[in-house]
Motif scaffolding. Structure first.
Motif, PDB file in Angstrom:
ATOM      1  N   THR A 128      24.393  27.317  21.953  1.00 53.69           N
ATOM      2  CA  THR A 128      23.560  28.242  23.204  1.00 53.69           C
ATOM      3  C   THR A 128      24.614  27.695  24.386  1.00 53.69           C
ATOM      4  OG1 THR A 128      21.556  26.535  23.196  1.00 53.69           O
ATOM      5  CG2 THR A 128      22.516  27.043  25.657  1.00 53.69           C
ATOM      6  N   MET A 129      25.507  27.161  24.606  1.00 51.39           N
ATOM      7  CA  MET A 129      26.824  27.067  25.553  1.00 51.39           C
ATOM      8  C   MET A 129      27.770  27.851  25.309  1.00 51.39           C
ATOM      9  SD  MET A 129      27.205  22.570  25.639  1.00 51.39           S
ATOM     10  CE  MET A 129      27.470  22.161  26.773  1.00 51.39           C
ATOM     11  N   MET A 130      27.958  28.620  23.795  1.00 53.92           N
ATOM     12  CA  MET A 130      28.561  29.744  23.421  1.00 53.92           C
ATOM     13  C   MET A 130      27.617  31.333  23.647  1.00 53.92           C
ATOM     14  SD  MET A 130      30.730  28.822  20.362  1.00 53.92           S
ATOM     15  CE  MET A 130      30.431  29.749  19.089  1.00 53.92           C
ATOM     16  N   ALA A 131      27.061  31.163  23.863  1.00 52.03           N
ATOM     17  CA  ALA A 131      25.958  32.634  24.051  1.00 52.03           C
ATOM     18  C   ALA A 131      26.624  33.337  25.153  1.00 52.03           C
ATOM     19  CB  ALA A 131      24.317  32.068  24.186  1.00 52.03           C
ATOM     20  N   GLN A 132      26.979  34.574  24.949  1.00 49.89           N
ATOM     21  CA  GLN A 132      27.084  35.816  26.092  1.00 49.89           C
ATOM     22  C   GLN A 132      25.734  36.335  27.394  1.00 49.89           C
ATOM     23  OE1 GLN A 132      30.403  36.848  26.287  1.00 49.89           O
ATOM     24  NE2 GLN A 132      30.869  35.450  24.834  1.00 49.89           N
ATOM     25  N   PRO A 133      25.639  36.924  27.723  1.00 51.94           N
ATOM     26  CA  PRO A 133      27.061  37.019  28.722  1.00 51.94           C
ATOM     27  C   PRO A 133      27.339  35.456  29.398  1.00 51.94           C
ATOM     28  CG  PRO A 133      24.647  37.444  29.975  1.00 51.94           C
ATOM     29  CD  PRO A 133      24.250  37.425  28.684  1.00 51.94           C
ATOM     30  N   LYS A 134      28.792  35.634  30.365  1.00 50.58           N
ATOM     31  CA  LYS A 134      29.069  34.247  30.790  1.00 50.58           C
ATOM     32  C   LYS A 134      28.890  32.682  30.282  1.00 50.58           C
ATOM     33  CE  LYS A 134      27.992  36.820  35.046  1.00 50.58           C
ATOM     34  NZ  LYS A 134      27.411  36.626  37.033  1.00 50.58           N
ATOM     35  N   PRO A 135      29.369  32.814  29.529  1.00 56.50           N
ATOM     36  CA  PRO A 135      29.450  31.230  28.213  1.00 56.50           C
ATOM     37  C   PRO A 135      29.921  30.499  29.177  1.00 56.50           C
ATOM     38  CG  PRO A 135      31.248  33.196  26.840  1.00 56.50           C
ATOM     39  CD  PRO A 135      30.608  33.525  27.803  1.00 56.50           C
ATOM     40  N   TRP A 136      29.633  29.356  28.773  1.00 55.30           N
ATOM     41  CA  TRP A 136      29.740  27.829  29.581  1.00 55.30           C
ATOM     42  C   TRP A 136      31.180  27.370  28.542  1.00 55.30           C
ATOM     43  CZ3 TRP A 136      24.477  24.983  29.497  1.00 55.30           C
ATOM     44  CH2 TRP A 136      23.629  25.949  30.371  1.00 55.30           C
ATOM     45  N   ILE A 137      31.072  27.583  27.920  1.00 57.38           N
ATOM     46  CA  ILE A 137      32.685  27.571  26.588  1.00 57.38           C
ATOM     47  C   ILE A 137      32.579  27.811  26.145  1.00 57.38           C
ATOM     48  CG2 ILE A 137      31.856  24.772  27.120  1.00 57.38           C
ATOM     49  CD1 ILE A 137      31.167  25.598  23.709  1.00 57.38           C
ATOM     50  N   GLU A 138      34.167  28.220  25.950  1.00 54.96           N
ATOM     51  CA  GLU A 138      34.659  29.123  24.579  1.00 54.96           C
ATOM     52  C   GLU A 138      35.356  28.857  24.005  1.00 54.96           C
ATOM     53  OE1 GLU A 138      36.905  33.169  26.257  1.00 54.96           O
ATOM     54  OE2 GLU A 138      34.909  32.720  27.700  1.00 54.96           O
ATOM     55  N   ILE A 139      35.563  28.738  22.567  1.00 51.02           N
ATOM     56  CA  ILE A 139      36.431  28.124  21.283  1.00 51.02           C
ATOM     57  C   ILE A 139      37.307  29.595  21.296  1.00 51.02           C
ATOM     58  CG2 ILE A 139      36.038  27.303  19.200  1.00 51.02           C
ATOM     59  CD1 ILE A 139      33.590  25.818  20.406  1.00 51.02           C
ATOM     60  N   PRO A 140      38.326  29.776  21.295  1.00 55.87           N
ATOM     61  CA  PRO A 140      39.319  30.612  20.768  1.00 55.87           C
ATOM     62  C   PRO A 140      38.975  30.903  19.315  1.00 55.87           C
ATOM     63  CG  PRO A 140      40.144  28.589  21.762  1.00 55.87           C
ATOM     64  CD  PRO A 140      38.803  27.994  21.677  1.00 55.87           C
ATOM     65  N   PHE A 141      39.567  30.128  18.035  1.00 58.18           N
ATOM     66  CA  PHE A 141      39.679  31.130  17.170  1.00 58.18           C
ATOM     67  C   PHE A 141      38.477  30.772  16.581  1.00 58.18           C
ATOM     68  CE2 PHE A 141      37.465  26.375  16.540  1.00 58.18           C
ATOM     69  CZ  PHE A 141      36.651  26.582  15.317  1.00 58.18           C
ATOM     70  N   LEU A 142      36.703  30.561  16.984  1.00 57.51           N
ATOM     71  CA  LEU A 142      35.859  31.565  16.545  1.00 57.51           C
ATOM     72  C   LEU A 142      35.860  33.066  17.407  1.00 57.51           C
ATOM     73  CD1 LEU A 142      32.532  28.618  17.295  1.00 57.51           C
ATOM     74  CD2 LEU A 142      33.930  29.740  15.093  1.00 57.51           C
ATOM     75  N   ASP A 144      38.788  34.866  17.331  1.00 59.83           N
ATOM     76  CA  ASP A 144      40.009  35.515  16.674  1.00 59.83           C
ATOM     77  C   ASP A 144      39.383  35.384  15.721  1.00 59.83           C
ATOM     78  OD1 ASP A 144      41.657  35.160  18.299  1.00 59.83           O
ATOM     79  OD2 ASP A 144      42.017  33.273  17.898  1.00 59.83           O
ATOM     80  N   THR A 145      38.253  34.700  14.714  1.00 61.01           N
ATOM     81  CA  THR A 145      37.334  34.850  13.390  1.00 61.01           C
ATOM     82  C   THR A 145      36.360  35.829  13.160  1.00 61.01           C
ATOM     83  OG1 THR A 145      37.445  32.756  12.630  1.00 61.01           O
ATOM     84  CG2 THR A 145      36.659  33.622  11.567  1.00 61.01           C
ATOM     85  N   LEU A 146      35.923  36.141  14.818  1.00 59.65           N
ATOM     86  CA  LEU A 146      35.168  37.645  14.628  1.00 59.65           C
ATOM     87  C   LEU A 146      35.860  38.793  15.053  1.00 59.65           C
ATOM     88  CD1 LEU A 146      32.018  38.679  15.625  1.00 59.65           C
ATOM     89  CD2 LEU A 146      32.759  38.301  17.787  1.00 59.65           C
ATOM     90  N   HIS A 147      37.152  38.507  15.447  1.00 59.12           N
ATOM     91  CA  HIS A 147      37.806  39.847  15.690  1.00 59.12           C
ATOM     92  C   HIS A 147      37.972  40.112  14.390  1.00 59.12           C
ATOM     93  CE1 HIS A 147      37.703  40.919  20.084  1.00 59.12           C
ATOM     94  NE2 HIS A 147      37.213  39.545  19.679  1.00 59.12           N
ATOM     95  N   PHE A 148      38.396  39.499  13.562  1.00 56.95           N
ATOM     96  CA  PHE A 148      39.641  39.334  12.230  1.00 56.95           C
ATOM     97  C   PHE A 148      38.402  39.922  11.298  1.00 56.95           C
ATOM     98  CE2 PHE A 148      40.454  38.035   7.975  1.00 56.95           C
ATOM     99  CZ  PHE A 148      41.275  38.041   7.725  1.00 56.95           C
ATOM    100  N   THR A 149      37.113  39.750  11.319  1.00 53.48           N
ATOM    101  CA  THR A 149      36.184  39.496  10.245  1.00 53.48           C
ATOM    102  C   THR A 149      35.590  41.395  10.409  1.00 53.48           C
ATOM    103  OG1 THR A 149      34.302  38.364  11.676  1.00 53.48           O
ATOM    104  CG2 THR A 149      35.074  37.647   9.731  1.00 53.48           C
ATOM    105  N   LEU A 150      35.464  41.523  11.650  1.00 57.53           N
ATOM    106  CA  LEU A 150      34.334  43.125  12.384  1.00 57.53           C
ATOM    107  C   LEU A 150      35.931  44.627  12.669  1.00 57.53           C
ATOM    108  CD1 LEU A 150      32.268  42.258  15.387  1.00 57.53           C
ATOM    109  CD2 LEU A 150      32.060  42.387  12.693  1.00 57.53           C
ATOM    110  N   ASN A 151      37.400  43.715  12.789  1.00 63.07           N
ATOM    111  CA  ASN A 151      38.423  44.130  12.404  1.00 63.07           C
ATOM    112  C   ASN A 151      38.403  44.887  10.634  1.00 63.07           C
ATOM    113  OD1 ASN A 151      38.439  45.074  15.082  1.00 63.07           O
ATOM    114  ND2 ASN A 151      40.230  43.737  15.267  1.00 63.07           N
ATOM    115  N   GLY A 152      38.603  44.142   9.745  1.00 63.34           N
ATOM    116  CA  GLY A 152      38.665  43.971   8.453  1.00 63.34           C
ATOM    117  C   GLY A 152      40.731  44.207   7.790  1.00 63.34           C
TER     118      GLY A 152
END
Length: 153
Positions: A128-142, A144-152
């Motif tokens: 809930t705290m990481m939900a978009q838009p305007k997340p209350w907290i950001e976890i950087p490695f998540l 990066d993991t999302l970008h890595f999995t989508l970009n391949g």
């Protein structure tokens, strides 16, 4: 006749001698369970003289919090509604840990209930705290993991 012999054989195998525990005639579980153990802490949360809802107040607190959270979510207050759902599960974990008897909130062993309610509640609160838009907290490695999995890459 064979059925009678089978019963007689089962009866002799199931007999016990003085000072010994009875043997089960077969390794199969019985078709009808007559003595299921109640989970630790699964007794009434209030005295037996109290009305049924009062005896199950811990479960009603958790269910009430989840119901209110679902209502808020359906009224387009997504973040606060899901935060309330996670908080209700965390409250259930705390009640299961602290209170000696929580009624129907006790489903499994105390450790398993605390772990289940706690992990699910914490996951819902963090998501809930990481939900978009305007997340209350950001976890950087998540991210990066999302970008890595989508970009391949």
């Amino acid at each position: 006749m064979p059925a009678e012999g089978a019963r007689a054989g089962a009866a002799t195998r199931g007999t016990q001698h003085a000072g010994q525990t009875p043997e089960r005639p077969t390794r199969r579980f019985p078709r009808i369970t007559r003595d299921t153990a109640r989970p630790e802490g699964g007794g009434r949360a209030a005295s037996g003289a109290s009305p049924a809802p009062a005896r199950q107040w811990p479960l009603l607190v958790v269910l009430g919090g989840v119901a209110l959270g679902l209502l808020l979510t359906s009224l387009d207050v997504f973040r606060w509604g899901t935060l309330l759902i996670g908080a209700a599960l965390l409250a259930g974990a705390v009640m299961r840990w602290i209170l000696p008897s929580v009624g129907m909130l006790a489903v499994r062993s105390r450790f398993t209930d605390i772990a289940t309610y706690g992990i699910l509640g914490l996951a819902i609160v963090l998501l809930t705290m990481m939900a978009q838009p305007k997340p209350w907290i950001e976890i950087p490695f998540l991210k990066d993991t999302l970008h890595f999995t989508l970009n391949g890459r």
